[in-house]
Design a protein around this motif. Structure first.
Motif, PDB file in Angstrom:
ATOM      1  N   ARG A  37       8.752  -2.545 -32.567  1.00 18.27           N
ATOM      2  CA  ARG A  37       8.926  -3.967 -32.517  1.00 18.27           C
ATOM      3  C   ARG A  37       9.644  -4.529 -33.973  1.00 18.27           C
ATOM      4  O   ARG A  37      10.055  -5.490 -34.127  1.00 18.27           O
ATOM      5  CB  ARG A  37       7.677  -4.501 -32.713  1.00 18.27           C
ATOM      6  CG  ARG A  37       6.750  -4.585 -31.431  1.00 18.27           C
ATOM      7  CD  ARG A  37       5.646  -5.525 -31.315  1.00 18.27           C
ATOM      8  NE  ARG A  37       4.590  -5.117 -32.271  1.00 18.27           N
ATOM      9  CZ  ARG A  37       4.317  -5.585 -33.453  1.00 18.27           C
ATOM     10  NH1 ARG A  37       4.974  -6.674 -33.782  1.00 18.27           N
ATOM     11  NH2 ARG A  37       3.344  -5.034 -34.304  1.00 18.27           N
ATOM     12  N   LYS A  43       2.226 -15.720 -33.086  1.00 21.46           N
ATOM     13  CA  LYS A  43       2.412 -14.374 -32.472  1.00 21.46           C
ATOM     14  C   LYS A  43       3.098 -14.628 -31.287  1.00 21.46           C
ATOM     15  O   LYS A  43       3.362 -15.571 -30.482  1.00 21.46           O
ATOM     16  CB  LYS A  43       1.014 -14.094 -31.771  1.00 21.46           C
ATOM     17  CG  LYS A  43       0.680 -12.881 -31.214  1.00 21.46           C
ATOM     18  CD  LYS A  43      -0.555 -12.675 -30.508  1.00 21.46           C
ATOM     19  CE  LYS A  43      -0.748 -11.430 -29.794  1.00 21.46           C
ATOM     20  NZ  LYS A  43      -2.434 -11.420 -28.921  1.00 21.46           N
ATOM     21  N   GLU A  96       3.281  -9.651 -34.006  1.00 27.56           N
ATOM     22  CA  GLU A  96       1.541  -9.699 -33.686  1.00 27.56           C
ATOM     23  C   GLU A  96       0.996 -10.027 -35.078  1.00 27.56           C
ATOM     24  O   GLU A  96       1.575  -9.934 -36.209  1.00 27.56           O
ATOM     25  CB  GLU A  96       1.209  -8.246 -33.473  1.00 27.56           C
ATOM     26  CG  GLU A  96       2.172  -7.786 -32.063  1.00 27.56           C
ATOM     27  CD  GLU A  96       1.684  -8.607 -30.912  1.00 27.56           C
ATOM     28  OE1 GLU A  96       0.487  -9.065 -30.891  1.00 27.56           O
ATOM     29  OE2 GLU A  96       2.182  -8.442 -29.993  1.00 27.56           O
TER      30      GLU A  96
END
Lengths: 113, 113
Positions: B64, B15, B83
């Motif tokens: 993102r 992550k 993520e």
């Protein structure tokens, strides 16, 4: 909005028996419909499509599908299943005014010898 | 004719890290698509290129994700920062302008830990 439903997560048949994988769709206009198959550790392979014309379309590996406008269905069929047909099958729809495909969740087919 | 290729086949990242996925479409296919399948659910559309231009990026989850198609050939999809919910299989597909069917690559399996 366009969507596809594959009501069966799994289909199990004996080799040599008929195979049917169900698909229903929702789209605003006349649909473009597709079936894809994914073998383990492989990408999606195009099987067949319905764009217009004859409601019964034939594709690769002996598969065929029937477009039924009144029932908004596009079921995939094979008269005599093979063990090698065991795979994950995806139905997809495309609105003619769009370019993206909308997929069902997939149906795992297992053909036992 | 070579099919759609994707690299890497698998990626495991933590992550917050960055990952870049690459797709090489079939030669001569102006249309390139990215899709994603998360946790055995439906395959979802991310975006569509025609040559080097983004035609539709309505499926991109958030900022993102950044896709590019330099020179209208190969495409990259960058996730920064990754993520946990970005884990899934990312598929690329390409299509000739005068055809209906999209041809898919083998996918990149992304795992974010």
């Amino acid at each position: 909005a366009q969507s596809v439903a594959q009501p069966e997560d799994q289909v199990n048949v004996a080799e040599g028996n008929p195979l049917t994988v169900k698909c229903t769709y929702s789209v605003s206009g006349n649909p473009y419909l597709f079936w894809y198959v994914q073998y383990p550790n492989r990408g999606l392979q195009f099987l067949l499509k319905y764009i217009t014309g004859d409601n019964l379309v034939k594709g690769s590996y002996g598969f065929e599908a029937e477009f039924n406008k009144s029932q908004t269905s596009f079921h995939l069929k094979k008269p005599s299943a093979l063990v090698s047909d065991s795979a994950l099958y995806f139905c997809a729809v495309r609105d003619p005014n769009d370019y993206k495909l909308s997929f069902g969740a997939g149906t795992t087919v297992t053909v036992r010898a | 004719e070579a099919g759609v290729t994707q690299f890497p086949s698998h990626s495991v990242i933590e992550k917050g890290q960055t990952v870049t996925l690459r797709c090489d479409p079939i030669s001569g296919h102006d249309n390139l698509y990215w899709y994603r399948r998360v946790m055995g659910k439906e395959i979802k559309f991310l975006l569509h290129f025609v040559k080097e231009s983004k035609q539709d990026e309505s499926g991109m989850p958030n900022n993102r994700f950044l896709a590019e198609r330099t020179g209208g050939t190969y495409s990259t999809l960058k996730v920064q920062p990754a993520e946990l919910e970005d884990s899934g299989v990312y598929f690329c597909a390409s299509k000739r302008q005068d055809r209906y069917e999209q041809y898919f690559g083998p996918g990149t399996r992304l795992t974010v830990t």
